[in-house]
Design an enzyme around this catalytic site. Structure first.
Site, short mmCIF file in Angstrom:
data_model
loop_
_atom_site.label_atom_id
_atom_site.label_comp_id
_atom_site.label_asym_id
_atom_site.label_seq_id
_atom_site.Cartn_x
_atom_site.Cartn_y
_atom_site.Cartn_z
N ASP A 16 37.41 16.04 -22.01
CA ASP A 16 37.53 15.78 -20.57
C ASP A 16 37.36 14.31 -20.23
O ASP A 16 36.85 13.95 -19.16
CB ASP A 16 36.52 16.63 -19.76
CG ASP A 16 36.62 18.10 -20.13
OD1 ASP A 16 37.75 18.59 -20.22
OD2 ASP A 16 35.58 18.74 -20.35
N LYS A 19 42.18 12.10 -20.93
CA LYS A 19 43.28 11.80 -21.87
C LYS A 19 44.64 12.15 -21.27
O LYS A 19 45.61 11.45 -21.50
CB LYS A 19 43.11 12.58 -23.19
CG LYS A 19 41.85 12.23 -23.95
CD LYS A 19 41.73 13.05 -25.20
CE LYS A 19 41.48 14.51 -24.98
NZ LYS A 19 40.19 14.87 -24.39
N GLY A 43 42.49 21.63 -21.26
CA GLY A 43 43.07 21.62 -19.93
C GLY A 43 43.28 20.17 -19.52
O GLY A 43 42.33 19.43 -19.37
N HIS A 44 44.53 19.78 -19.44
CA HIS A 44 44.83 18.40 -19.05
C HIS A 44 45.31 18.38 -17.61
O HIS A 44 46.33 18.96 -17.29
CB HIS A 44 45.90 17.81 -19.97
CG HIS A 44 45.39 17.57 -21.35
ND1 HIS A 44 46.20 17.43 -22.45
CD2 HIS A 44 44.13 17.43 -21.81
CE1 HIS A 44 45.46 17.22 -23.52
NE2 HIS A 44 44.21 17.23 -23.16
N GLN A 225 40.30 18.10 -26.60
CA GLN A 225 38.84 17.98 -26.76
C GLN A 225 38.48 16.53 -27.17
O GLN A 225 39.26 15.63 -26.92
CB GLN A 225 38.29 19.00 -27.75
CG GLN A 225 38.41 20.46 -27.29
CD GLN A 225 39.72 21.11 -27.69
OE1 GLN A 225 40.22 20.91 -28.78
NE2 GLN A 225 40.29 21.89 -26.81
P1 IMP Z 1 36.23 26.81 -27.89
O1 IMP Z 1 37.06 25.61 -28.20
O2 IMP Z 1 36.79 27.65 -26.79
O3 IMP Z 1 35.88 27.59 -29.11
O4 IMP Z 1 34.82 26.27 -27.32
C1 IMP Z 1 33.89 25.56 -28.12
C2 IMP Z 1 33.23 24.46 -27.32
O5 IMP Z 1 34.20 23.46 -27.01
C3 IMP Z 1 32.66 24.91 -25.98
O6 IMP Z 1 31.50 24.14 -25.70
C4 IMP Z 1 33.75 24.54 -25.00
O7 IMP Z 1 33.24 24.34 -23.68
C5 IMP Z 1 34.23 23.25 -25.60
N1 IMP Z 1 35.62 22.92 -25.24
C6 IMP Z 1 36.75 23.48 -25.71
N2 IMP Z 1 37.83 22.91 -25.15
C7 IMP Z 1 37.38 21.96 -24.34
C8 IMP Z 1 38.01 20.99 -23.49
O8 IMP Z 1 39.25 20.89 -23.41
N3 IMP Z 1 37.19 20.15 -22.81
C9 IMP Z 1 35.83 20.22 -22.91
N4 IMP Z 1 35.20 21.11 -23.67
C10 IMP Z 1 35.96 21.96 -24.38
#
Ligand code: IMP
Length: 425
Positions: A16, A19, A43-44, A225
Site C-alpha cells: 500500500d 505503487k 488492490g491498486h 504487496q
Molecule cells: P494474504 O496475502 O491474503 O495471504 O495475506 C497475508 C498478509 O499480507 C496479511 O497481513 C494481508 O493483510 C497482507 N496483504 C496481502 N496483500 C496486501 C496488499 O496488497 N496490501 C497490504 N497488505 C496486504
C-alpha cells in the site's frame, strides 16, 4: 551488454505504498506492464480522469491502453479475473488478447483455497485477505496445484480437481458447513464460462517478455504487496506467500535477472500495515486515527482500516539493500499536513542493543522499541506544488532526514491521487 529498458517497481514497506499510481504514471512511456507475484489480494487504487479505479490482478497500465502481462508467478482466481475484465470493459477500457497476456504456467485459485484460507486463520491468525492466496501457493509447492494450462484442458482439470477435493474436503468440513457435492458444484458451475473466456488470453508469457526486452521495449515489472510482506525477507510468518522483492521477478516471470535494468523503490512518507504482525513504529495514540483519515488508509481489497505509524528507516533501508533500489519515490507526503512533530525511526532497541537492520527473530520484531528523531511538522497544503524547491522548509527538512537515514536520494514525490500531483526532481 545490451541496454535493456526494464524497470522494477518495488514496495519498500508492508504494501500500500502507492505503487499503482507510480506504475500508472510511468506506464505512459512503457510498452508492457507485468505482474509477477501475488494475486487478487492486491488492490491498486488509481485515479484517472477524476474517476477512481481499484484493480486487483490487472496492472494499472491497462488504463493507458498498454500491453499487460500476468506472469507465471501470479496466482489467478478465474472468477476474480473474469469479473475484473468485465468491470474494465463496462468502464470503456478495451481488454482483449491483444493487450492482456496470461501465463499458461500461473496457478489457479479455486473456492477450496478460499475455504482453506479461513481454516488456517482459525489456527494461526495472520489477518489474510481470505482470497485463497496462501493455500494456492502451498499447493504449488506441494505439487498438487493446478496451472492454467491444466485448467483449460477439461479432462485434466476434472481429474486434478477430484484429487484435490479428496485431499482437502475432510479438513474443510470440520470448519465450514458445506457438503462435498456443493463444493464441487460451486467449482464447476461456471467452469465452462471461465475457461472458454480465459483461453484466448493464455500464452507463454516468458517468451513474449524475452522477445520484447531483447527488442528494446520498455517493460515495467510491478510488484504487489511490499518487501516486508515477502515470504523470505518480510516479518515472517506475518507475510504473504510470494516474493514481492526484486528476486521474485526472475522466478515469477521467467526472465533472466540480468535483464532488470533499474529498480525503483516506493515508500510512503509514513508507515502502514494491514493484518496482524509486528509493527514497531505503530502509533498508539489518537494520532493514528488522524493519520488514517488524512491518508484514507483503508484496505483497497478488504476495506479494513490500516494500522498507521511513523516512517521507519530501518525497514526502508533494508528494502533498499535487498532489492538494490536505484531510486526512491516518496508518496503521500501531503497526508502529514498538520501533524507536529514528525518522527522518523532510525533504529530498534531490544535489551539495550541497537538494531539497524530488520531482525529475523519474531520475538525481537515484536518487543523491540523504536528509536526516533523528531522534526517540525508543516501546516501548508502542498498537493499542488510542482517544484521541489517550492516545498515548505519543514517538508524539505523531513525529506532530507529520510534521505540521510535511508542513504538514498528521493527522485520523485507523489502529493496526491491524481497522476499529475507529482514532483520530479
Ligand atoms: P494474504 O496475502 O491474503 O495471504 O495475506 C497475508 C498478509 O499480507 C496479511 O497481513 C494481508 O493483510 C497482507 N496483504 C496481502 N496483500 C496486501 C496488499 O496488497 N496490501 C497490504 N497488505 C496486504
Amino acid at each position: 551488454m545490451k541496454n535493456y529498458n526494464t524497470i522494477a517497481i518495488i514496495g519498500t514497506q508492508w504494501g500500500d505504498e502507492g505503487k499503482g499510481k507510480v506504475v500508472h504514471y510511468l506506464s505512459r512511456n512503457a510498452d508492457y506492464i507485468v505482474r509477477y507475484q501475488g494475486g487478487n489480494n492486491a488492490g491498486h487504487t488509481v485515479v484517472f480522469d477524476n474517476k477512481e479505479y481499484i484493480l486487483h490482478l490487472i496492472p494499472s497500465g491497462i488504463l493507458e491502453h498498454k500491453k499487460c502481462v500476468i506472469a507465471n508467478g501470479v496466482v489467478v482466481d478465474p472468477e476474480a479475473l473474469y469479473n475484473e475484465i468485465q468491470f474494465l470493459k463496462s468502464k470503456g477500457f478495451n481488454v482483449t488478447p491483444e493487450n492482456l497476456f496470461i501465463s499458461d504456467r500461473a496457478h489457479v485459485i479455486l473456492p477450496y483455497h478460499k475455504y482453506l484460507d479461513k481454516v488456517r486463520e482459525e489456527t494461526q491468525k495472520i489477518g489474510t485477505t481470505q482470497k485463497g492466496i496462501g493455500p494456492c501457493y502451498a499447493d504449488k509447492y506441494s505439487r498438487t496445484g493446478i496451472r492454467i494450462s491444466d485448467y483449460l484442458e477439461e479432462d485434466t482439470f476434472m481429474c486434478l480437481l477430484k484429487k484435490n477435493i479428496d485431499e482437502k474436503y475432510p479438513l474443510i468440513k470440520n470448519f465450514v458447513s458445506i457438503s462435498r457435492e456443493s463444493l464441487i458444484k460451486q467449482i464447476i458451475k461456471n467452469y465452462k464460462i471461465y475457461s472458454k473466456f480465459l483461453k484466448p488470453f493464455v500464452v507463454n508469457t516468458t517468451n513474449l517478455l524475452i522477445n520484447a526486452i531483447e527488442k528494446g521495449k520498455v517493460v515495467i515489472f510491478e510488484s504487489a504487496q511490499g518487501t516486508m510482506l515477502d515470504v523470505d525477507f518480510g516479518s515472517y510468518p506475518y507475510v504473504t506467500s510470494s516474493n514481492p522483492t526484486v528476486g521474485g521477478i526472475s522466478i515469477g516471470s521467467g526472465i533472466p535477472s540480468k535483464y532488470i535494468k533499474k529498480v525503483i523503490g516506493i515508500a510512503k512518507a509514513y508507515t502502514t500495515r494491514v493484518g496482524e504482525g509486528p509493527f514497531p513504529t505503530e502509533i498508539k495514540s489518537k494520532l493514528q486515527e488522524v493519520l488514517r483519515k488524512q491518508g484514507n488508509e483503508y484496505g483497497a481489497t478488504t476495506g479494513r482500516p490500516r494500522r498507521c505509524g511513523w516512517f521507519d528507516s530501518v525497514i526502508v533501508r533494508y528494502a533498499i539493500k535487498i532489492n538494490g533500489v536505484d531510486e526512491l519515490v516518496l508518496t503521500k507526503l501531503d497526508c502529514l499536513k498538520g501533524i507536529h512533530p514528525l518522527k522518523i525511526c532510525i533504529a530498534y532497541k531490544y535489551k539495550g542493543r541497537l538494531y539497524y537492520d530488520f531482525p529475523s527473530s519474531r520475538k525481537i520484531q515484536f518487543l523491540s522499541k523504536p528509536v526516533y528523531i523528531s522534526t517540525a511538522g508543516f501546516k501548508e497544503d502542498i498537493s499542488k506544488i510542482k517544484d521541489y524547491q517550492e516545498l515548505p522548509k519543514n517538508v524539505k527538512k523531513y525529506v532530507e532526514l529520510i534521505e540521510r537515514y535511508c542513504g538514498i536520494k528521493i527522485k520523485m514525490f507523489s502529493l496526491g491521487r491524481e497522476r499529475d500531483e507529482t514532483i520530479l526532481r
